[in-house]
Write an enzyme that holds these catalytic residues in place. Structure first.
Site, PDB file in Angstrom:
ATOM      1  N   ALA A 179      13.379 -44.777 -14.638  1.00 18.10           N
ATOM      2  CA  ALA A 179      14.462 -45.159 -13.722  1.00 18.10           C
ATOM      3  C   ALA A 179      15.545 -45.871 -14.513  1.00 18.10           C
ATOM      4  O   ALA A 179      15.272 -46.493 -15.547  1.00 18.10           O
ATOM      5  CB  ALA A 179      13.935 -46.063 -12.611  1.00 18.10           C
ATOM      6  N   SER A 180      16.782 -45.765 -14.026  1.00 24.02           N
ATOM      7  CA  SER A 180      17.906 -46.406 -14.705  1.00 24.02           C
ATOM      8  C   SER A 180      18.787 -47.084 -13.668  1.00 24.02           C
ATOM      9  O   SER A 180      19.188 -46.455 -12.684  1.00 24.02           O
ATOM     10  CB  SER A 180      18.705 -45.361 -15.488  1.00 24.02           C
ATOM     11  OG  SER A 180      19.814 -45.955 -16.109  1.00 24.02           O
ATOM     12  N   ILE A 209      21.642 -52.929 -14.630  1.00 24.63           N
ATOM     13  CA  ILE A 209      21.389 -53.966 -15.626  1.00 24.63           C
ATOM     14  C   ILE A 209      20.320 -53.555 -16.627  1.00 24.63           C
ATOM     15  O   ILE A 209      20.367 -53.938 -17.791  1.00 24.63           O
ATOM     16  CB  ILE A 209      20.986 -55.282 -14.919  1.00 24.63           C
ATOM     17  CG1 ILE A 209      22.212 -55.854 -14.204  1.00 24.63           C
ATOM     18  CG2 ILE A 209      20.434 -56.299 -15.891  1.00 24.63           C
ATOM     19  CD1 ILE A 209      21.946 -57.118 -13.455  1.00 24.63           C
ATOM     20  N   ALA A 210      19.358 -52.766 -16.180  1.00 21.59           N
ATOM     21  CA  ALA A 210      18.242 -52.415 -17.059  1.00 21.59           C
ATOM     22  C   ALA A 210      17.746 -51.011 -16.738  1.00 21.59           C
ATOM     23  O   ALA A 210      18.153 -50.401 -15.745  1.00 21.59           O
ATOM     24  CB  ALA A 210      17.112 -53.428 -16.877  1.00 21.59           C
ATOM     25  N   ASP A 227      15.467 -59.648  -2.707  1.00 19.28           N
ATOM     26  CA  ASP A 227      16.175 -58.393  -3.003  1.00 19.28           C
ATOM     27  C   ASP A 227      15.333 -57.201  -2.545  1.00 19.28           C
ATOM     28  O   ASP A 227      15.151 -56.235  -3.281  1.00 19.28           O
ATOM     29  CB  ASP A 227      16.459 -58.311  -4.509  1.00 19.28           C
ATOM     30  CG  ASP A 227      17.578 -57.319  -4.835  1.00 19.28           C
ATOM     31  OD1 ASP A 227      18.360 -56.986  -3.924  1.00 19.28           O
ATOM     32  OD2 ASP A 227      17.660 -56.870  -5.987  1.00 19.28           O
TER      33      ASP A 227
END
Length: 521
Positions: A128-129, A132-133, A291
């Site tokens: 996964a992209s 932030i990371a 979140d």
């Protein structure tokens, strides 16, 4: 601040016609002249609404702005519904950076020897992209066997990019606050400051690892209620500021409703457990995942009649102190009992609004805004919207921005949205009310007093032998202070007597002078 980046942002805003959000009558003369010149970039998307153009502009500006838009979508106390609804469509789709670069960052963080000996099958293609990371998979070799893990890696140079964009956001926040008619009401400077604090905290993966371990500990105490949320294991010995290693989980995305239905998952129980997870984190643990949007929540459907929530991405957490929890719980209970007087008084007592606030006026304002909500069945009432209305009304009475309450409001909106997506007939209040009433009773009843005594016993036991000495020292100090006060008092009396004698002498002398003067005239 990069002038090139600033130019790109301004250009994007103009091309999407966002300058039209600034009423012409509030603009200085030189901007009005520029607007009518050939050099002014015109709106290329006139067929779209203002809200659509705002969302499209945010998307085109990249990941930092996308995350900001996602955060804004939860601030329905500040935005109109059309803007808030559009921003909820923002997707954090970011192109991945090279897997070879990620591998270099990991090796630099944990060491080449450790990486070679203990990690195998490292996949250069990210799982996964995000903004932030990005995340890569591997297998961790341990003494007790192999464990599938994911390695979260911060993007190269992301800190500099974020700080540059935050500076630009602060600049635009000042412009909005100064030029927009509703600028001050929108609190743009405070909103950007809140976002800055949140996103900078996400840049430290050591912090996220600690948050995950705390959350796992809270839900791993052997209690039946703790089975509703699973937190993956974190391997802290391999974590650093820019790399985090944790157990790989397999689950169904909470937004994949059709898949969950196909597996015959008990959707009503799953939705109710989501509510339970939220209130347990907030009121039992005072530590909540802030979140919980669909991308960070999965479902373990191995047992369809006993589903478990799985949470990932712990960069943003919220905490509440004891007073905030108690006032919040009492506010909820009082609100749904329509005791608006108590709601108003609680806001004053908690210090959320100034102490000189008129409770009568505040009560009337809350009643005016919130009473129409109860014309609907309880199952149709938005718990999150209740909180938005409550805070929005309080803000008119100079309620200070409470960061912990903003996070709470955002999380509740997420949880409620997910719950009703899974089970549209979810009666959130029916699920939450018994929990809240029980919690308030436990905090204010005899059991709470006994618990506080038990909690303080070790401290009292430690201090008990010292009490005679402390009492003696206090009495000794007190007697010394009293003697000093008496000495000081006597000194003051003596000074007063001397002063009085001096005045008497002066009066006598003055009288003699007057008499002599009269006798010679």
């Amino acid at each position: 601040m990069s002038s090139k980046r600033l130019y790109k942002i301004v250009k994007t805003f103009l091309q999407f016609g966002l300058d039209e959000l600034l009423p012409e009558k509030y603009l200085p003369w030189y901007i009005k002249i520029l607007r009518s010149s050939l050099f002014w970039l015109k709106n290329k998307h006139q067929d779209k609404t203002e809200a659509q153009r705002f969302r499209m502009a945010i998307e085109s500006l990249g990941p930092v702005f996308v995350k900001f838009g996602q955060m804004l979508s939860t601030r329905r106390d500040l935005l109109s519904d059309d803007f808030a609804n559009e921003l909820t469509l923002l997707q954090d789709k970011v192109a991945a950076f090279a897997g070879e670069d990620a591998e270099k960052i990991i090796i630099a963080a944990i060491g080449a020897e450790v990486f070679a000996e203990q990690f195998k099958d490292f996949d250069l293609t990210p799982l996964a992209s995000a903004s932030i990371a990005q995340v890569h998979t591997a297998t961790l070799l341990q003494q007790d066997g192999e464990q599938e893990v994911v390695l979260k890696v911060l993007r190269p140079n992301i800190t500099a990019t974020i700080i540059a964009d935050l500076n630009v956001m602060s600049l635009f926040a000042k412009i909005v606050a100064h030029w927009l008619p509703d600028g001050k009401r929108l609190h743009p400077l405070e909103v950007v400051a809140e976002y800055k604090r949140t996103i900078l905290e996400e840049l430290d993966l050591n912090r996220e690892a600690a948050n995950a371990m705390q959350l796992k500990r809270n839900f791993s105490q052997g209690r039946d209620s703790d089975k509703v949320l699973y937190v993956p294991e974190v391997y802290s010995e391999y974590c650093s500021k820019n790399v985090m290693v944790m157990e790989r989980i397999y689950g169904i995305g909470v937004g994949e409703v059709e898949t969950l239905l196909a597996k015959n998952v008990n959707m009503k129980l799953l939705a109710e457990r989501g509510v339970e997870v939220f209130f347990t984190q907030v009121f039992r643990d005072s530590f909540f995942h802030a979140d919980m949007h669909p991308g960070n929540v999965f479902v373990d459907a191995t047992k369809p009649n006993d589903p478990t929530w799985i949470a990932i991405d712990y960069g943003i957490v919220g905490t509440l102190n004891r007073e905030d929890k108690r006032y919040l719980a009492e506010n909820f209970v009082a609100f749904f009992n329509r005791d608006y007087r108590k709601v108003a008084q609680l806001h004053v007592d908690s210090g959320w609004v100034p102490s000189d606030t008129s409770v009568d006026e505040f009560e009337f304002a809350i009643r005016t805004v919130c009473e129409p909500i109860f014309n609907k069945p309880l199952s149709e009432i938005s718990f999150g919207q209740v909180l938005v209305n409550l805070f929005n009304t309080a803000r008119r009475f100079n309620m200070e921005l409470q960061p912990q309450l903003v996070l709470l409001q955002k999380t509740l909106l997420y949880i409620e949205g997910l719950g009703r997506q899974l089970y549209p007939a979810l009666d959130l209040w029916q699920t939450a009310k018994p929990f809240l009433e029980k919690w308030v009773k436990e905090q204010m009843g005899i059991k709470a007093v006994i618990k506080k005594v038990k909690d303080n016993l070790p401290f009292w036991n430690e201090k008990l032998p010292e009490i005679p000495d402390l009492v003696y020292d206090y009495l000794k100090t007190n007697r010394a202070a009293q003697r000093q006060q008496l000495i000081t008092l006597k000194q003051i009396q003596l000074q007063q007597q001397q002063h009085s004698k001096q005045i008497t002498k002066l009066v006598v002398i003055a009288t003699l002078v007057i008499c002599l003067t009269i006798s010679f005239t």
